[in-house]
Design a protein around this motif. Structure first.
Motif, mmCIF file in Angstrom:
data_model
loop_
_atom_site.group_PDB
_atom_site.id
_atom_site.type_symbol
_atom_site.label_atom_id
_atom_site.label_comp_id
_atom_site.label_asym_id
_atom_site.label_seq_id
_atom_site.Cartn_x
_atom_site.Cartn_y
_atom_site.Cartn_z
ATOM 1 N N VAL A 49 -2.085 16.334 -9.774
ATOM 2 C CA VAL A 49 -2.248 16.600 -8.692
ATOM 3 C C VAL A 49 -3.413 17.449 -8.503
ATOM 4 O O VAL A 49 -3.861 17.774 -6.758
ATOM 5 N N GLY A 50 -4.291 18.091 -8.690
ATOM 6 C CA GLY A 50 -5.275 18.901 -8.455
ATOM 7 C C GLY A 50 -6.056 17.776 -8.070
ATOM 8 O O GLY A 50 -7.073 18.468 -7.657
ATOM 9 N N ALA A 51 -6.706 16.923 -9.066
ATOM 10 C CA ALA A 51 -7.695 16.180 -8.775
ATOM 11 C C ALA A 51 -7.672 15.474 -7.258
ATOM 12 O O ALA A 51 -8.223 15.121 -6.335
ATOM 13 N N ILE A 52 -5.889 14.920 -6.982
ATOM 14 C CA ILE A 52 -5.484 14.617 -5.748
ATOM 15 C C ILE A 52 -5.990 15.765 -4.765
ATOM 16 O O ILE A 52 -6.770 15.546 -3.339
ATOM 17 N N LYS A 53 -5.929 16.689 -4.416
ATOM 18 C CA LYS A 53 -5.800 18.358 -3.835
ATOM 19 C C LYS A 53 -7.327 18.177 -3.226
ATOM 20 O O LYS A 53 -8.070 17.917 -2.353
ATOM 21 N N GLU A 54 -7.955 17.699 -4.897
ATOM 22 C CA GLU A 54 -9.504 17.611 -4.438
ATOM 23 C C GLU A 54 -10.400 16.791 -4.024
ATOM 24 O O GLU A 54 -11.387 16.651 -3.093
ATOM 25 N N GLN A 55 -9.345 15.375 -4.149
ATOM 26 C CA GLN A 55 -10.112 13.803 -3.552
ATOM 27 C C GLN A 55 -8.945 13.050 -2.865
ATOM 28 O O GLN A 55 -8.656 12.488 -3.627
ATOM 29 N N PRO A 56 -8.706 13.373 -2.031
ATOM 30 C CA PRO A 56 -7.072 13.244 -1.474
ATOM 31 C C PRO A 56 -7.014 11.710 -1.327
ATOM 32 O O PRO A 56 -5.959 10.743 -2.000
ATOM 33 N N ASP A 57 -8.079 10.737 -1.349
ATOM 34 C CA ASP A 57 -8.488 9.552 -1.161
ATOM 35 C C ASP A 57 -8.067 8.704 -2.665
ATOM 36 O O ASP A 57 -7.486 7.830 -2.689
ATOM 37 N N ILE A 58 -7.851 9.314 -4.015
ATOM 38 C CA ILE A 58 -7.508 8.764 -5.093
ATOM 39 C C ILE A 58 -6.588 8.277 -5.350
ATOM 40 O O ILE A 58 -5.732 7.737 -6.108
ATOM 41 N N ALA A 59 -5.408 9.101 -3.871
ATOM 42 C CA ALA A 59 -3.826 8.610 -4.300
ATOM 43 C C ALA A 59 -3.389 7.394 -2.698
ATOM 44 O O ALA A 59 -2.546 7.461 -3.565
ATOM 45 N N LYS A 60 -4.710 6.515 -2.941
ATOM 46 C CA LYS A 60 -4.047 5.628 -2.187
ATOM 47 C C LYS A 60 -4.047 4.107 -3.221
ATOM 48 O O LYS A 60 -4.720 4.226 -4.397
ATOM 49 N N PHE A 61 -2.552 4.065 -3.053
ATOM 50 C CA PHE A 61 -2.690 2.559 -4.345
ATOM 51 C C PHE A 61 -2.732 1.919 -3.289
ATOM 52 O O PHE A 61 -1.482 1.607 -2.588
ATOM 53 N N ARG A 62 -2.997 0.830 -4.370
ATOM 54 C CA ARG A 62 -1.735 -0.770 -3.177
ATOM 55 C C ARG A 62 -1.523 -1.587 -4.938
ATOM 56 O O ARG A 62 -2.174 -2.298 -6.140
ATOM 57 N N PHE A 63 -0.203 -1.754 -5.289
ATOM 58 C CA PHE A 63 0.251 -2.693 -6.395
ATOM 59 C C PHE A 63 0.463 -3.652 -6.408
ATOM 60 O O PHE A 63 0.218 -4.598 -4.518
ATOM 61 N N ARG A 64 0.371 -5.057 -6.556
ATOM 62 C CA ARG A 64 0.506 -6.322 -6.136
ATOM 63 C C ARG A 64 1.872 -7.177 -7.752
ATOM 64 O O ARG A 64 1.618 -6.597 -8.323
ATOM 65 N N ASP B 85 0.557 -1.350 -0.175
ATOM 66 C CA ASP B 85 -0.114 -0.351 0.134
ATOM 67 C C ASP B 85 1.451 0.821 0.197
ATOM 68 O O ASP B 85 2.038 1.370 1.378
ATOM 69 N N ILE B 86 0.554 2.028 -1.247
ATOM 70 C CA ILE B 86 1.411 3.151 -1.420
ATOM 71 C C ILE B 86 0.944 4.635 -0.888
ATOM 72 O O ILE B 86 -0.519 4.302 -1.952
ATOM 73 N N SER C 128 2.855 16.250 0.364
ATOM 74 C CA SER C 128 2.395 16.181 2.219
ATOM 75 C C SER C 128 4.242 14.989 2.104
ATOM 76 O O SER C 128 4.600 14.888 1.754
ATOM 77 N N GLU C 129 4.173 16.447 3.892
ATOM 78 C CA GLU C 129 5.512 15.870 4.359
ATOM 79 C C GLU C 129 5.350 14.834 5.082
ATOM 80 O O GLU C 129 6.545 14.613 5.641
ATOM 81 N N SER C 130 4.006 14.620 5.430
ATOM 82 C CA SER C 130 3.551 13.693 6.370
ATOM 83 C C SER C 130 3.619 12.500 5.947
ATOM 84 O O SER C 130 3.582 11.244 6.610
ATOM 85 N N THR C 131 3.320 12.124 4.683
ATOM 86 C CA THR C 131 3.183 11.109 4.388
ATOM 87 C C THR C 131 4.458 10.534 4.000
ATOM 88 O O THR C 131 4.981 10.880 2.729
ATOM 89 N N ARG C 132 4.809 8.939 4.065
ATOM 90 C CA ARG C 132 5.975 8.858 3.241
ATOM 91 C C ARG C 132 5.285 8.516 2.110
ATOM 92 O O ARG C 132 4.707 8.210 1.250
ATOM 93 N N PRO C 133 6.694 8.998 1.185
ATOM 94 C CA PRO C 133 6.607 8.226 -0.344
ATOM 95 C C PRO C 133 6.806 6.897 -0.738
ATOM 96 O O PRO C 133 5.663 6.521 -1.410
ATOM 97 N N GLY C 134 7.644 5.862 0.231
ATOM 98 C CA GLY C 134 7.370 4.638 0.100
ATOM 99 C C GLY C 134 6.122 3.888 0.998
ATOM 100 O O GLY C 134 4.679 4.439 0.584
ATOM 101 N N TYR C 135 6.934 2.121 0.734
ATOM 102 C CA TYR C 135 5.376 1.955 1.009
ATOM 103 C C TYR C 135 5.078 2.361 2.867
ATOM 104 O O TYR C 135 5.557 1.878 3.408
ATOM 105 N N GLU C 136 3.575 1.874 2.751
ATOM 106 C CA GLU C 136 3.362 2.128 3.776
ATOM 107 C C GLU C 136 2.747 0.492 4.618
ATOM 108 O O GLU C 136 4.003 0.543 5.715
ATOM 109 N N ASN C 137 2.940 -0.286 4.044
ATOM 110 C CA ASN C 137 3.100 -1.865 4.427
ATOM 111 C C ASN C 137 3.428 -2.338 3.458
ATOM 112 O O ASN C 137 2.775 -2.093 1.925
ATOM 113 N N ILE C 138 3.745 -4.139 3.893
ATOM 114 C CA ILE C 138 3.533 -5.276 2.278
ATOM 115 C C ILE C 138 2.722 -6.170 2.759
ATOM 116 O O ILE C 138 3.339 -6.313 4.473
ATOM 117 N N ARG C 139 2.519 -6.908 1.999
ATOM 118 C CA ARG C 139 2.541 -8.488 2.824
ATOM 119 C C ARG C 139 2.248 -9.187 1.509
ATOM 120 O O ARG C 139 2.368 -9.153 0.792
#
Lengths: 188, 188
Positions: B19-34, A122-123, A132-143
């Motif tokens: 960047v503009g879209a994420i500022k309006e809707q912060p949740d779209i910045a959450k990614f999960r890679f697999r 999750d990233i 954001s200075e408070s959000t780390r750029p890398g993975y928050e966690n890996i499973r």
């Protein structure tokens, strides 16, 4: 006449010999791995991997370089010409754990008849995008979830898992800080 | 009629929109890679990478999976069927820094005419082989050296380097701990 002991495709005699050689000459355990990367365009770059130093000498067993492309998907402004950098981190962890399980099982005489893993990480891109200075750029966690086909008991497998987690290079790299220096200069 | 602003192969308008879209809707910045990995034999395994979750939806832009093989060199009991796991870590860092420089330079209007990197990492195999509790299994350190061909000033480049180092996902993953869970079970 000699016979080789091969378990899980691992030459156990060579493994025992390697361990013995390192005990006698600790310096041959020092390895230096290398990679070169050339930017192509946008998010697309190409890494070349070939030589490394290890076991007291330069390795020359790869007659051709290994070439790996990396790119971002369109939603991250790329063209899918390869896995992206953080997906590649999952690939590194998977392959490391795979080697760890296969080799350690072989050393313990545990036969592995199959092995599969699923990984996710999750990233939050606020970090990467500098929002954001408070959000780390890398993975928050890996499973990582691994299924091994084997006749070994659950207890044996739990022991194996503990040993592999204690000795996996990439798991250590992820779980603990690695001093990493970056030097940038202008090309002439 | 619209024109696109493309710098370094990066669509700067799309970057600004993202960047503009994420500022309006912060949740779209959450990614999960697999990633999924299948063991082949010995040190050889194969990783498959295709879908991920991001920007509020499952990504389906990769019609074919990306397949990456990993193996050890003969000195580490493998057959060179791919880069090994710790070499792959260098590849991940290289590609991450490459994207970071290309994208951040584009955002700042700095034209990159070429970029090359060399990386190396030192590792002592006493850890991996379980021969020492005091030797870490992973890299003791990693060095990255990058040359960028550009008309930008040295000062501009130094600023760029600072920004990229602050926001690079893989550099953060290496320099700081990532909580990583490992679950092992017996396949039925």
């Amino acid at each position: 006449m000699t016979t080789k002991t091969v378990v899980n495709g691992v030459d156990v005699d060579q493994l025992v010999d390697t361990v013995g050689a390192i005990k006698e000459q600790p310096d041959i355990a020092k390895f230096r791995f290398r990679a070169s990367n050339q930017w192509v365009n946008g998010g697309h770059s190409r890494t070349t991997i070939q030589s490394f130093y290890g076991a007291g000498q330069e390795d020359d067993t790869r007659s051709e370089p290994i070439v790996l492309d990396s790119d971002e998907p369109p939603v991250l402004l790329g063209e899918n010409k390869g896995a992206n950098a953080v997906e590649t981190v999952l690939h590194a962890l998977a392959s490391c754990m795979s080697v760890g399980f296969a080799y350690n099982a072989a050393a313990q005489g545990i036969r592995v008849d199959g092995m599969e893993m699923d990984l996710e990480g999750d990233i939050d891109l606020h970090g990467f995008l500098g929002l954001s200075e408070s959000t780390r750029p890398g993975y928050e966690n890996i499973r990582l979830s691994c299924r091994i086909k084997t006749d070994a008991s659950e207890d044996k497998l739990a022991e194996l898992s503990e040993q592999v987690q204690k000795t996996s290079p990439v798991l250590d790299i992820l779980r603990n800080p690695v001093p990493t220096s970056v030097h940038l200069e202008k090309a002439p």
